[in-house]
Write a protein that holds these residues in place. Sequence first.
Motif, PDB file in Angstrom:
ATOM      1  N   ALA A 186       2.197   9.178  -6.139  1.00 27.55           N
ATOM      2  CA  ALA A 186       2.712  10.534  -5.943  1.00 27.55           C
ATOM      3  C   ALA A 186       3.717  10.889  -7.032  1.00 27.55           C
ATOM      4  N   PHE A 187       4.549   9.913  -7.402  1.00 26.60           N
ATOM      5  CA  PHE A 187       5.538  10.141  -8.463  1.00 26.60           C
ATOM      6  C   PHE A 187       4.839  10.440  -9.787  1.00 26.60           C
ATOM      7  N   VAL A 188       3.876   9.624 -10.150  1.00 21.69           N
ATOM      8  CA  VAL A 188       3.128   9.841 -11.392  1.00 21.69           C
ATOM      9  C   VAL A 188       2.388  11.170 -11.324  1.00 21.69           C
ATOM     10  N   GLY A 189       1.790  11.480 -10.176  1.00 16.52           N
ATOM     11  CA  GLY A 189       1.064  12.729 -10.009  1.00 16.52           C
ATOM     12  C   GLY A 189       1.948  13.948 -10.149  1.00 16.52           C
ATOM     13  N   PHE A 190       3.119  13.913  -9.515  1.00 14.73           N
ATOM     14  CA  PHE A 190       3.950  15.118  -9.613  1.00 14.73           C
ATOM     15  C   PHE A 190       4.512  15.294 -11.014  1.00 14.73           C
ATOM     16  N   ILE A 191       4.736  14.237 -11.755  1.00 18.19           N
ATOM     17  CA  ILE A 191       5.156  14.376 -13.160  1.00 18.19           C
ATOM     18  C   ILE A 191       4.015  14.947 -13.990  1.00 18.19           C
ATOM     19  N   TYR A 192       2.802  14.444 -13.776  1.00 15.48           N
ATOM     20  CA  TYR A 192       1.639  14.924 -14.523  1.00 15.48           C
ATOM     21  C   TYR A 192       1.411  16.419 -14.261  1.00 15.48           C
ATOM     22  N   GLU A 196       0.833  -1.209   0.000  1.00 19.64           N
ATOM     23  CA  GLU A 196       0.000   0.000   0.000  1.00 19.64           C
ATOM     24  C   GLU A 196       0.867   1.258   0.000  1.00 19.64           C
ATOM     25  N   LYS A 197       1.915   1.279   0.819  1.00 19.75           N
ATOM     26  CA  LYS A 197       2.827   2.425   0.842  1.00 19.75           C
ATOM     27  C   LYS A 197       3.520   2.597  -0.499  1.00 19.75           C
ATOM     28  N   ALA A 198       3.936   1.485  -1.108  1.00 18.57           N
ATOM     29  CA  ALA A 198       4.610   1.550  -2.402  1.00 18.57           C
ATOM     30  C   ALA A 198       3.685   2.119  -3.479  1.00 18.57           C
ATOM     31  N   ILE A 199       2.422   1.728  -3.464  1.00 21.14           N
ATOM     32  CA  ILE A 199       1.458   2.244  -4.445  1.00 21.14           C
ATOM     33  C   ILE A 199       1.248   3.746  -4.258  1.00 21.14           C
ATOM     34  N   PHE A 227       4.641  20.685  -6.429  1.00 23.68           N
ATOM     35  CA  PHE A 227       5.528  20.796  -5.282  1.00 23.68           C
ATOM     36  C   PHE A 227       5.014  19.980  -4.091  1.00 23.68           C
ATOM     37  N   ALA A 228       3.704  20.007  -3.849  1.00 27.39           N
ATOM     38  CA  ALA A 228       3.122  19.244  -2.733  1.00 27.39           C
ATOM     39  C   ALA A 228       3.337  17.743  -2.945  1.00 27.39           C
ATOM     40  N   LEU A 229       3.070  17.247  -4.140  1.00 24.11           N
ATOM     41  CA  LEU A 229       3.263  15.821  -4.418  1.00 24.11           C
ATOM     42  C   LEU A 229       4.747  15.445  -4.410  1.00 24.11           C
ATOM     43  N   PHE A 230       5.589  16.343  -4.853  1.00 22.10           N
ATOM     44  CA  PHE A 230       7.031  16.086  -4.840  1.00 22.10           C
ATOM     45  C   PHE A 230       7.522  15.939  -3.397  1.00 22.10           C
TER      46      PHE A 230
END
Length: 160
Positions: free
Chosen positions: A35-41, A27-30, A52-55
Amino acid sequence: MRPLIDENNLSYSKEFLIYRTRGKILEKAIFVIGAFVGFIYFYMQNQLFIFFALFCFFIFQIPLLVKSIKRIDEIQFRINSKGIQYRDNLLVPWNNIENERAISEHNGYKNDTTDYFVYYIIDPGQIMKFNLNELSTDVCELDIVLNVHRNRFKRENSIT
């Protein structure tokens, strides 16, 4: 996968080990990957505040995820005919433990329950309570294990 302990076969399994559940680590890994996919998007959409928040969330969660992965094989409980041992603490013998059980508590929501492993240590007068949702066992399996090992202790020490 571990076999379930048969409560009628007291010669089976001299010791029961409980680990952290792999589901919580997954669950933590997902969440970290999300978050990684979100901050790139959001970087590509030029929404820098959300980026910045997701990063920051991604950066702060990485060490916690790595720590969880390193501790995946760490034994949380060792239950045998001598007693219960929590992590690296001393083994508490059965003659110093009473009222050991696995319980479910309702959280006030419709079907939301939390399962706990509870036991009372007589000598220091301490109640131990652990959330089973974070451990690699469930209420039914733990009830059987506690019953089997408590009965083994009584049989080995000629206690009725």
